[in-house]
Design an enzyme around this catalytic site. Sequence first.
Site, short mmCIF file in Angstrom:
data_model
loop_
_atom_site.label_atom_id
_atom_site.label_comp_id
_atom_site.label_asym_id
_atom_site.label_seq_id
_atom_site.Cartn_x
_atom_site.Cartn_y
_atom_site.Cartn_z
NE ARG A 20 -4.48 -0.35 0.20
CZ ARG A 20 -5.58 0.32 -0.10
NH1 ARG A 20 -5.67 1.61 0.16
NH2 ARG A 20 -6.58 -0.28 -0.67
NE ARG B 77 7.33 8.13 -7.84
CZ ARG B 77 7.10 8.68 -6.64
NH1 ARG B 77 7.89 8.40 -5.62
NH2 ARG B 77 6.10 9.50 -6.44
C1 LIG Z 1 12.23 10.61 -4.87
C2 LIG Z 1 10.87 11.19 -4.65
C3 LIG Z 1 10.53 11.71 -3.42
C4 LIG Z 1 9.27 12.29 -3.20
N1 LIG Z 1 8.96 12.76 -1.97
C5 LIG Z 1 7.75 13.31 -1.73
C6 LIG Z 1 7.38 13.82 -0.45
O1 LIG Z 1 8.16 13.78 0.49
N2 LIG Z 1 6.15 14.34 -0.28
C7 LIG Z 1 5.25 14.41 -1.31
O2 LIG Z 1 4.15 14.93 -1.14
N3 LIG Z 1 5.56 13.93 -2.54
C8 LIG Z 1 6.77 13.39 -2.77
N4 LIG Z 1 7.07 12.89 -4.01
C9 LIG Z 1 6.02 12.89 -5.04
C10 LIG Z 1 6.23 14.00 -6.06
O3 LIG Z 1 6.22 15.26 -5.44
C11 LIG Z 1 5.15 13.95 -7.14
O4 LIG Z 1 3.89 14.15 -6.57
C12 LIG Z 1 5.10 12.63 -7.87
O5 LIG Z 1 6.39 12.16 -8.14
C13 LIG Z 1 4.33 12.79 -9.18
O6 LIG Z 1 5.08 13.65 -10.01
P1 LIG Z 1 4.38 14.70 -10.96
O7 LIG Z 1 3.50 15.61 -10.21
O8 LIG Z 1 5.49 15.29 -11.79
O9 LIG Z 1 3.54 13.69 -11.86
P2 LIG Z 1 2.12 13.90 -12.52
O10 LIG Z 1 1.10 14.19 -11.52
O11 LIG Z 1 1.88 12.67 -13.35
O12 LIG Z 1 2.30 15.13 -13.46
C14 LIG Z 1 3.16 15.07 -14.59
C15 LIG Z 1 3.54 16.47 -14.99
O13 LIG Z 1 2.36 17.15 -15.42
C16 LIG Z 1 2.42 18.50 -14.98
N5 LIG Z 1 1.31 18.73 -14.05
C17 LIG Z 1 0.52 17.78 -13.45
N6 LIG Z 1 -0.42 18.33 -12.70
C18 LIG Z 1 -0.22 19.66 -12.77
C19 LIG Z 1 -0.87 20.76 -12.19
N7 LIG Z 1 -1.91 20.62 -11.38
N8 LIG Z 1 -0.42 21.99 -12.47
C20 LIG Z 1 0.63 22.19 -13.30
N9 LIG Z 1 1.32 21.18 -13.90
C21 LIG Z 1 0.88 19.92 -13.63
C22 LIG Z 1 3.77 18.70 -14.31
O14 LIG Z 1 4.68 19.13 -15.27
C23 LIG Z 1 4.12 17.30 -13.86
O15 LIG Z 1 5.51 17.07 -13.69
C24 LIG Z 1 8.33 12.33 -4.24
C25 LIG Z 1 8.68 11.81 -5.50
C26 LIG Z 1 9.92 11.25 -5.71
C27 LIG Z 1 10.26 10.68 -7.07
#
Ligand SMILES: Cc1cc2nc3c(=O)[nH]c(=O)nc-3n(C[C@H](O)[C@H](O)[C@H](O)COP(=O)(O)OP(=O)(O)OC[C@H]3O[C@@H](n4cnc5c(N)ncnc54)[C@H](O)[C@@H]3O)c2cc1C
Length: 266
Positions: free
Chosen positions: A97, A216
């Site tokens: 999970r 990832r």
């Molecule tokens: C090593 C690692 C550590 C992390 N640690 C944490 C943590 O401690 N706490 C935590 O909360 N999260 C954490 N995350 C999660 C991270 O912050 C992202 O939420 C997650 O990886 C999804 O990435 P994303 O938002 O780029 O992807 P997606 O949601 O798939 O979005 C893809 C892309 O679309 C665009 N996009 C999507 N939605 C929007 C929007 N609403 N407005 C503008 N542009 C948008 C952006 O360019 C984004 O990069 C971690 C991730 C990684 C890989």
Amino acid sequence: MAFKEKPSVYLVTRPSVDWESVAIFFQDEDVPPIPDTIRAGDDESAAVVEISARMCYMSYGRGRRDITDFINNLLSSKDGSVFEHVNYGFVITGVSRSLTHELVRHRAGFAYSQRSQRYVDETEGTFVVPPALLKNRKGAETAREILDEALQSASASYKKLVEALEESLPRDLFELNTDRRKAIRQAARSVLPNATETKIFVTANVRALRHFFEMRGAVYADWEIRYLAIEMLKIMREEAPLLFGDFTITDLPDGTQIAEPQYSKV
Ligand SMILES: Cc1cc2nc3c(=O)[nH]c(=O)nc-3n(C[C@H](O)[C@H](O)[C@H](O)COP(=O)(O)OP(=O)(O)OC[C@H]3O[C@@H](n4cnc5c(N)ncnc54)[C@H](O)[C@@H]3O)c2cc1C
């Protein structure tokens, strides 16, 4: 109580092209017949990308040396939106999970259907062992004993909560017995740990998948989701080498792997 040490990944849906319709479209628009190069072997993913990308300039049958050049040019110039037309579906089991909580943070271009802990009973709980605690890891024995003990205890508490609520939750509050069972499980699951095994159906387009593999598959990602991302990437490199072939997978001294793309987020 059962343990899972590795996820299982099944690629269950893939893109396809209706070539007859494409041919009719070309005929109607008076453009040349389908060049062989659009059909990149059995893998229709590259053809979907090419057909959609060429729509922008109506440049069917013109330009480029080969399909590899064409795709790499789109990747290097970050013309990412055309990769959104190509979708793949995966069934993933044997993951925790905590992994799926991280997975579902990937919003754009992803769709999810996950096993419910309200509808499905967890009494015969299965748990996922974090990679650092696998028995073949040197020095993991003591940590593994602590984990096993905690999981036994959580599993026993879940069963006791289900039994207690079966006794105590008034039947007349619920029209259907299914609703009562759901109410019992939704309360009892509060003691289930992050390690609880789950199953999830994930559909994603190529642009989203590439971003997921990059984030990832990086060294900073949790080992469990990193392992899953790289397993999915290995499947995709076989399935659609033109769309994922620029990723390099490297072995690290700690026994894990990382993945890095030549063309970063498109
Ligand atoms: C090593 C690692 C550590 C992390 N640690 C944490 C943590 O401690 N706490 C935590 O909360 N999260 C954490 N995350 C999660 C991270 O912050 C992202 O939420 C997650 O990886 C999804 O990435 P994303 O938002 O780029 O992807 P997606 O949601 O798939 O979005 C893809 C892309 O679309 C665009 N996009 C999507 N939605 C929007 C929007 N609403 N407005 C503008 N542009 C948008 C952006 O360019 C984004 O990069 C971690 C991730 C990684 C890989």
